[in-house]
Design a protein around this motif. Structure first.
Motif, short mmCIF file in Angstrom:
data_model
loop_
_atom_site.label_atom_id
_atom_site.label_comp_id
_atom_site.label_asym_id
_atom_site.label_seq_id
_atom_site.Cartn_x
_atom_site.Cartn_y
_atom_site.Cartn_z
N ILE A 40 0.86 -1.17 0.00
CA ILE A 40 0.00 0.00 0.00
C ILE A 40 0.90 1.22 0.00
O ILE A 40 1.71 1.42 0.91
N ILE A 41 0.78 2.01 -1.04
CA ILE A 41 1.61 3.20 -1.21
C ILE A 41 0.75 4.42 -0.95
O ILE A 41 -0.24 4.64 -1.63
N ASN A 42 1.15 5.21 0.02
CA ASN A 42 0.36 6.38 0.40
C ASN A 42 0.99 7.68 -0.07
O ASN A 42 0.73 8.72 0.50
N LYS A 43 1.82 7.62 -1.07
CA LYS A 43 2.47 8.83 -1.55
C LYS A 43 1.48 9.64 -2.39
O LYS A 43 0.98 9.15 -3.39
N THR A 44 1.20 10.86 -1.98
CA THR A 44 0.22 11.67 -2.71
C THR A 44 0.88 12.77 -3.54
O THR A 44 0.22 13.39 -4.36
N ASP A 45 2.15 13.03 -3.33
CA ASP A 45 2.84 14.10 -4.05
C ASP A 45 3.76 13.53 -5.12
O ASP A 45 4.93 13.84 -5.19
N ARG A 64 -7.24 -1.06 -8.07
CA ARG A 64 -7.88 0.23 -8.31
C ARG A 64 -9.16 0.48 -7.51
O ARG A 64 -9.67 1.59 -7.50
N ASN A 65 -9.71 -0.58 -6.89
CA ASN A 65 -10.95 -0.36 -6.15
C ASN A 65 -11.10 -1.42 -5.06
O ASN A 65 -10.33 -2.38 -5.00
N GLU A 78 -10.54 -6.83 -2.44
CA GLU A 78 -11.14 -7.98 -1.76
C GLU A 78 -10.88 -9.28 -2.51
O GLU A 78 -10.59 -10.31 -1.91
N ASN A 79 -10.98 -9.25 -3.84
CA ASN A 79 -10.70 -10.44 -4.65
C ASN A 79 -9.26 -10.91 -4.48
O ASN A 79 -8.99 -12.10 -4.31
N ILE A 80 -8.33 -9.97 -4.53
CA ILE A 80 -6.91 -10.31 -4.40
C ILE A 80 -6.61 -10.79 -2.98
O ILE A 80 -5.88 -11.77 -2.78
#
Length: 98
Positions: A10-15, A71-72, A77-79
């Motif tokens: 999980i990558i939380n980089k927004t900039d 992407r969603n 959930e599937n993965i």
């Protein structure tokens, strides 16, 4: 699994600066530098392989890694379910060596 593993990063980089991203069509084998997903996964696989070969000198991980952008919530959930249920499919693994 004895010959591969699954994980979700999980990558939380927004900039994100678009100049940091590789161009489309750029070779996947090109060194993209430190702290990339490729370098992190490669380092992890190296550490696991070295430690595992102390127990079993013939240990080998499956060579490449496959990535997928989630992407969603439905895809997540599937993965997540696939990862949780994957060990039960070990006997069907085509790379299984026993």
């Amino acid at each position: 699994m004895p010959n591969h593993f699954h994980g979700i990063l999980i990558i939380n980089k927004t900039d994100i600066d678009s100049t940091e991203l590789p161009a489309i069509g750029q070779s996947q084998f090109q060194n993209h530098g430190k702290n990339t997903i490729s370098s992190i996964v490669g380092s992890y696989k190296s550490i696991v392989t070295k430690a595992s070969r102390q127990i079993n000198p013939n240990f080998r991980l499956q060579p490449p890694f496959y990535d997928q952008i989630i992407r969603n919530v439905y895809a997540f959930e599937n993965i997540q379910n696939y990862i949780a249920n994957n060990p039960a499919k070990w006997k069907e693994d085509i790379f299984r060596k026993e």
